[in-house]
Design a protein around this motif. Structure first.
Motif, short mmCIF file in Angstrom:
data_model
loop_
_atom_site.label_atom_id
_atom_site.label_comp_id
_atom_site.label_asym_id
_atom_site.label_seq_id
_atom_site.Cartn_x
_atom_site.Cartn_y
_atom_site.Cartn_z
N ASP A 135 69.90 35.25 24.08
CA ASP A 135 69.99 34.74 22.59
C ASP A 135 68.42 35.54 21.88
O ASP A 135 67.47 34.86 22.09
CB ASP A 135 69.88 33.47 22.26
CG ASP A 135 69.84 33.10 20.94
OD1 ASP A 135 70.35 33.78 20.09
OD2 ASP A 135 69.27 32.12 20.43
N GLU A 136 68.82 36.69 21.52
CA GLU A 136 67.75 37.66 20.89
C GLU A 136 67.50 36.90 19.50
O GLU A 136 68.29 37.13 18.84
CB GLU A 136 68.05 39.01 20.88
CG GLU A 136 68.98 39.67 22.27
CD GLU A 136 67.89 39.60 23.15
OE1 GLU A 136 66.44 39.70 22.92
OE2 GLU A 136 68.29 40.23 24.48
N PHE A 137 66.08 36.33 19.59
CA PHE A 137 65.97 35.53 18.29
C PHE A 137 64.76 36.20 17.70
O PHE A 137 63.82 36.38 18.12
CB PHE A 137 65.62 34.17 18.59
CG PHE A 137 65.57 33.23 17.66
CD1 PHE A 137 66.65 32.66 17.20
CD2 PHE A 137 64.27 33.08 16.69
CE1 PHE A 137 66.43 31.79 15.98
CE2 PHE A 137 64.11 32.15 15.86
CZ PHE A 137 65.20 31.62 15.47
N ALA A 138 64.88 36.67 16.23
CA ALA A 138 63.98 37.25 15.44
C ALA A 138 63.09 36.41 14.64
O ALA A 138 63.78 35.65 13.93
CB ALA A 138 64.48 38.19 14.52
N LEU A 139 61.75 36.44 14.87
CA LEU A 139 60.97 35.43 14.10
C LEU A 139 60.56 36.49 12.72
O LEU A 139 61.09 37.61 12.72
CB LEU A 139 59.60 35.52 14.83
CG LEU A 139 59.64 34.75 16.10
CD1 LEU A 139 58.30 34.82 16.99
CD2 LEU A 139 60.13 33.24 15.60
N GLU B 89 63.06 41.50 13.03
CA GLU B 89 64.41 41.86 13.10
C GLU B 89 64.92 43.18 13.71
O GLU B 89 65.83 43.40 14.36
CB GLU B 89 65.16 41.96 11.63
CG GLU B 89 65.21 40.47 11.16
CD GLU B 89 63.91 40.10 10.62
OE1 GLU B 89 63.68 38.64 10.30
OE2 GLU B 89 62.81 40.74 10.49
N ALA B 90 63.90 44.28 13.50
CA ALA B 90 64.25 45.81 13.80
C ALA B 90 64.00 45.74 15.43
O ALA B 90 64.76 46.36 15.93
CB ALA B 90 63.11 46.45 13.11
N ALA B 91 62.84 44.98 15.86
CA ALA B 91 62.75 45.05 17.28
C ALA B 91 63.91 44.32 17.88
O ALA B 91 64.31 44.82 18.92
CB ALA B 91 61.65 44.30 17.63
#
Length: 411
Positions: free
Chosen positions: A241-245, A249-251
């Motif tokens: 689950d790739e979760f953006a803080l 978002e771009a990373a």
């Protein structure tokens, strides 16, 4: 999709893999790699869990939990130990397992390649050989001819994206060095120029393997569908689950494209996509938020995040083909299971079409280069006697399944 007979009942199951539980494997690429010197494997698989003989007991354990599905692999190296030589007794064995599943009310979810392949296949360059996809399709056709009428769901390949995911920080540099050294040792021991395997790869060959796996999946899907157009076919992916803080978002999106992009686009032509989730990964403005290499960011809601993302991108239904927790603390596993399934409930309520959930795993088994160290099982296995003993998490899982099944029955 109109010609496909999708399961009408939610599949509650456990997942296992032949090499990891069977024992006595002497004809696979993995068993060869385990026994060369030097090797990246901590120890050989040996007897593993003894499931080649104990499979009826394993099916009884699954049925005893109130499950209605059993995911297992047919081992190519057992069925075709030498190229063109078919071991009919191995086909008899898998036919007995499938019939045993059906007798116990377990839908057979069959994986055609769960990492391992025949030794002869590895000697020819494994999946990188020009004829690899055709060889695999021929194997799939052979299995379908004998067993295909009783399979409920077909998984062509298990985690063809795993090595790419591991390259993102899950394995330390010395592990990749160990992969290369092991492959060199195997090439020398086998007397071939390029001994290769799907689950022990060189970093500089990741893309070559991904291209080869894509060709193999398409060829396998065509072979399976030629025998049974109504059989749901897909592949299973390792999906964090790739979760953006905030600002990450771009990373996150870059990693998603590298690890899953090609596979989720490929799955658009499949009947489902298998999701195998074990962790959440956090991303900030500078990229991945640092954790120790190989350490899991254990988060129960990661399962819901992974299935939602995969359905959103692929547009096809999802099968949770693996999900679990590596821990010696079974109470932690109990809490993790309960919370993760509640999150999956919410994802389904939000409209994600989920065909079923298979827990990894029924047994504490052989976990590849880490051997018997990791503990994912609902049952412990004595390494000497091979006796199985249920953990409390087995009862917790059974209760979670029973509660949901009774709710459906009352509707």
């Amino acid at each position: 999709m109109a010609s496909v007979s999708m399961p009408t009942d939610f599949l509650w199951g456990v997942a296992v893999a032949g090499h990891q539980i069977d024992g006595g494997d002497t004809t696979s690429d993995t068993s060869f790699l385990e026994n060369v010197e030097p090797t990246v494997f901590v120890e050989p698989s040996g007897a593993a869990c003894g499931s080649w003989e104990h499979w009826p007991e394993d099916l009884d354990l699954a049925a005893g939990l109130g499950l209605n599905a059993y995911r297992f692999s047919v081992e190519w190296c057992r069925i075709e130990p030498d190229r063109g030589v078919i071991d009919e007794s191995a086909l008899d064995h898998y036919e007995a397992i499938i019939d045993g599943c059906l007798e116990r009310g377990l839908a057979p979810v069959v994986t055609f390649s769960h990492f391992t392949a025949p030794h002869w296949f590895a000697c020819r360059g494994s999946w990188l050989a020009p004829e690899a996809a055709a060889d695999f399709a021929r194997f799939c056709d052979l299995v379908m001819e004998r067993l295909g009428d009783r399979i409920a769901i077909a998984v062509t390949l298990n985690e063809p994206n795993l090595q790419r995911q591991l390259a993102g920080g899950f394995l330390p540099p010395q592990a990749w060095e160990g992969h290369a050294v092991t492959l060199d040792a195997a090439s020398k021991a086998a007397g071939v120029e390029r001994y290769r395997a799907g689950n022990v790869q060189r970093l500089d060959e990741l893309e070559l393997f991904e291209d080869a796996f894509e060709r193999a999946h398409v060829a396998a899907r065509e072979a399976i569908k030629a025998r049974r157009p109504d059989l749901p076919v897909g592949l299973s992916l390792a999906v964090a689950d790739e979760f953006a803080l905030p600002g990450g978002e771009a990373a996150r999106d870059k990693v998603r494209e590298e690890c899953y992009g090609r596979w989720l686009r490929l799955a658009e032509d499949d009947d489902f996509v298998g999701v195998q989730n074990y962790e959440r990964i956090l991303y900030g403005p500078e990229g991945r938020v640092a954790t120790h290499p190989g350490q899991q960011e254990v988060e129960p809601l990661s399962l819901a995040g992974a299935v939602s993302y995969c359905h959103e991108v692929s547009g096809v239904p999802v099968l949770v083909s693996e999900h679990g927790m590596n821990t010696e603390d079974d109470e932690a596993r109990c809490a993790f299971l309960t919370a993760a399934l509640a999150g999956l409930d919410q994802a389904i309520a939000d409209g994600v079409p989920v065909l079923g959930y298979c827990h990894w795993s029924l047994l504490d088994n052989y976990e590849w280069i880490f051997a018997f160290g990791p503990k994912f099982g609902l049952h412990a296995v004595d390494r000497v006697t091979l006796d199985r003993s249920a953990k409390r998490s087995a009862a917790v899982f059974a209760a979670e399944v029973a509660r949901r099944s009774s709710q459906v029955a009352r509707r």
